[in-house]
Design an enzyme around this catalytic site. Sequence first.
Site, PDB file in Angstrom:
ATOM      1  N   SER A 128      -3.716   2.772  -3.833  1.00  0.00           N
ATOM      2  CA  SER A 128      -3.772   3.356  -2.495  1.00  0.00           C
ATOM      3  C   SER A 128      -4.759   4.523  -2.428  1.00  0.00           C
ATOM      4  CB  SER A 128      -2.361   3.855  -2.176  1.00  0.00           C
ATOM      5  OG  SER A 128      -2.385   4.892  -1.251  1.00  0.00           O
ATOM      6  N   TYR A 153       4.890   9.464  -3.602  1.00  0.00           N
ATOM      7  CA  TYR A 153       4.340   8.097  -3.483  1.00  0.00           C
ATOM      8  C   TYR A 153       2.994   8.018  -4.211  1.00  0.00           C
ATOM      9  CZ  TYR A 153       1.829   4.156  -1.354  1.00  0.00           C
ATOM     10  OH  TYR A 153       1.069   3.021  -1.154  1.00  0.00           O
TER      11      TYR A 153
HETATM   12  N1  LIG Z   1      -0.164  -1.058   4.038  1.00  0.00           N
HETATM   13  C1  LIG Z   1      -1.033  -0.136   3.634  1.00  0.00           C
HETATM   14  O1  LIG Z   1      -1.717   0.514   4.439  1.00  0.00           O
HETATM   15  C2  LIG Z   1      -1.223   0.142   2.167  1.00  0.00           C
HETATM   16  C3  LIG Z   1      -2.183   1.107   1.797  1.00  0.00           C
HETATM   17  C4  LIG Z   1      -2.370   1.372   0.451  1.00  0.00           C
HETATM   18  C5  LIG Z   1      -1.666   0.684  -0.502  1.00  0.00           C
HETATM   19  N2  LIG Z   1      -0.726  -0.229  -0.122  1.00  0.00           N
HETATM   20  C6  LIG Z   1       0.006  -0.936  -1.172  1.00  0.00           C
HETATM   21  O2  LIG Z   1      -0.063  -2.336  -0.915  1.00  0.00           O
HETATM   22  C7  LIG Z   1       1.128  -2.956  -1.342  1.00  0.00           C
HETATM   23  C8  LIG Z   1       1.732  -3.778  -0.210  1.00  0.00           C
HETATM   24  O3  LIG Z   1       2.020  -2.907   0.871  1.00  0.00           O
HETATM   25  P1  LIG Z   1       2.613  -3.421   2.251  1.00  0.00           P
HETATM   26  O4  LIG Z   1       2.113  -2.505   3.301  1.00  0.00           O
HETATM   27  O5  LIG Z   1       2.400  -4.874   2.375  1.00  0.00           O
HETATM   28  O6  LIG Z   1       4.171  -3.097   2.025  1.00  0.00           O
HETATM   29  P2  LIG Z   1       5.493  -3.965   2.342  1.00  0.00           P
HETATM   30  O7  LIG Z   1       6.636  -3.025   2.197  1.00  0.00           O
HETATM   31  O8  LIG Z   1       5.328  -4.681   3.626  1.00  0.00           O
HETATM   32  O9  LIG Z   1       5.518  -5.029   1.159  1.00  0.00           O
HETATM   33  C9  LIG Z   1       6.026  -4.729  -0.126  1.00  0.00           C
HETATM   34  C10 LIG Z   1       6.983  -5.847  -0.502  1.00  0.00           C
HETATM   35  O10 LIG Z   1       7.433  -5.620  -1.846  1.00  0.00           O
HETATM   36  C11 LIG Z   1       8.800  -5.976  -1.931  1.00  0.00           C
HETATM   37  N3  LIG Z   1       9.382  -5.245  -3.071  1.00  0.00           N
HETATM   38  C12 LIG Z   1       9.476  -3.904  -3.209  1.00  0.00           C
HETATM   39  N4  LIG Z   1      10.033  -3.609  -4.398  1.00  0.00           N
HETATM   40  C13 LIG Z   1      10.287  -4.787  -5.024  1.00  0.00           C
HETATM   41  C14 LIG Z   1      10.854  -5.127  -6.274  1.00  0.00           C
HETATM   42  N5  LIG Z   1      11.291  -4.203  -7.144  1.00  0.00           N
HETATM   43  N6  LIG Z   1      10.972  -6.438  -6.599  1.00  0.00           N
HETATM   44  C15 LIG Z   1      10.534  -7.410  -5.744  1.00  0.00           C
HETATM   45  N7  LIG Z   1      10.000  -7.130  -4.536  1.00  0.00           N
HETATM   46  C16 LIG Z   1       9.871  -5.827  -4.176  1.00  0.00           C
HETATM   47  C17 LIG Z   1       9.393  -5.566  -0.597  1.00  0.00           C
HETATM   48  O11 LIG Z   1      10.588  -6.283  -0.289  1.00  0.00           O
HETATM   49  C18 LIG Z   1       8.251  -5.886   0.364  1.00  0.00           C
HETATM   50  O12 LIG Z   1       8.415  -7.160   0.959  1.00  0.00           O
HETATM   51  C19 LIG Z   1       2.044  -1.844  -1.864  1.00  0.00           C
HETATM   52  O13 LIG Z   1       1.882  -1.764  -3.258  1.00  0.00           O
HETATM   53  C20 LIG Z   1       1.483  -0.606  -1.194  1.00  0.00           C
HETATM   54  O14 LIG Z   1       1.751   0.548  -1.952  1.00  0.00           O
HETATM   55  C21 LIG Z   1      -0.492  -0.525   1.188  1.00  0.00           C
END
Ligand SMILES: NC(=O)c1ccc[n+]([C@@H]2O[C@H](COP(=O)([O-])OP(=O)(O)OC[C@H]3O[C@@H](n4cnc5c(N)ncnc54)[C@H](O)[C@@H]3O)[C@@H](O)[C@H]2O)c1
Length: 317
Positions: A128, A153
């Site tokens: 991130s 985070y």
């Molecule tokens: N959305 C953004 O703007 C953004 C920006 C930077 C980084 N990220 C990173 O991208 C990734 C995806 O983000 P997102 O926005 O799609 O989030 P999200 O919460 O929609 O998706 C994450 C998924 O991981 C699953 N999960 C969490 N812990 C788990 C575990 N221990 N075992 C199995 N499943 C688990 C959750 O149920 C969820 O469906 C994350 O790693 C997040 O940190 C997202």
Amino acid sequence: MKIIVTGGAGFIGCHLSRKLVEEGNEVLVIDAIHPYYSKKRKLDQLHYIGEAGPYRFEEKNLLDDEEDIRRIFLEFQADCVVHLAALPGVSYSLEAPGQYVDYDVKATVNVLKFSGESNVKKVIYASSSSVYGEQANKPLTEAMATGKVISPYAAAKYGAESFCHAFASMYKYDMTILRFFTVYGPWGRPDMAITKFIERILNGEEITVYGNGTSRDYTYIDDIIEGIYAAIHKAPGTNIMNLGSSCPVSIEELIEAIAKHFPDMKIHHAGFRQGDVTSTWADTSKAKELLGFQAKVPFDEGLARTVKWAVDYYGKE
Ligand SMILES: NC(=O)c1ccc[n+]([C@@H]2O[C@H](COP(=O)([O-])OP(=O)(O)OC[C@H]3O[C@@H](n4cnc5c(N)ncnc54)[C@H](O)[C@@H]3O)[C@@H](O)[C@H]2O)c1
């Protein structure tokens, strides 16, 4: 290719998994359906993947179901693992920092370990822009992350990156660390500004805007998916790359752009939130050089597509 997508029921994961299924890959989604946001939404996201074709889903927790996960990895023999599963969100990390050690660090260690044990050739880790912390100079280049972050985070994401390096060295797989900059679009995470604002406006509620003079490098979901897709097929060795639009949008510009769709929206202004950086702006030269990455969707266009999706989705609820 055989590809495992952890967190595939999430926002980014459902778009990626759908594209991988469309392209004829054998896709295994592992997701715990964590209650950080609604189960219904995550099930709808799984359904969205399924519209593209068959794929396998395992409802397992990367932390608690360790032995099952090890067995699944060993049986499936993936070519590539895209590790998206995490507990996201800066605000909640201030309330429950310990959970971020579990969900963002320990769970990542399990994925890295099982990838190595099952001879996976490439692992992609979703990091991130928050790992840059507060910086005076912009745009942000990959070398500017030093671990001086301002939220639990971000500390967990930076710590997990370190484990990625360690395990790539131990198991000799190719490791790509992608640092996403504020992703938005259809199925956008309900706790993030753009989705939250639109949902509240559609419900006739006022939106709360924190701080002023802040800006974010909002990146449309399709561009992020193109970047991850390119990383699956290119990006040899171990690399860290920013994926962003490189066009920061100030909070004032964001409000103005949303107001074009919803002129009657009501706004409540509040102070800065602890843990939030003032601004982000990605330098994506490295992703351009190694992946041919170039964000294509202009902010106004991406926002219009997001509003259309939200009106359709929330209108049906
Ligand atoms: N959305 C953004 O703007 C953004 C920006 C930077 C980084 N990220 C990173 O991208 C990734 C995806 O983000 P997102 O926005 O799609 O989030 P999200 O919460 O929609 O998706 C994450 C998924 O991981 C699953 N999960 C969490 N812990 C788990 C575990 N221990 N075992 C199995 N499943 C688990 C959750 O149920 C969820 O469906 C994350 O790693 C997040 O940190 C997202």
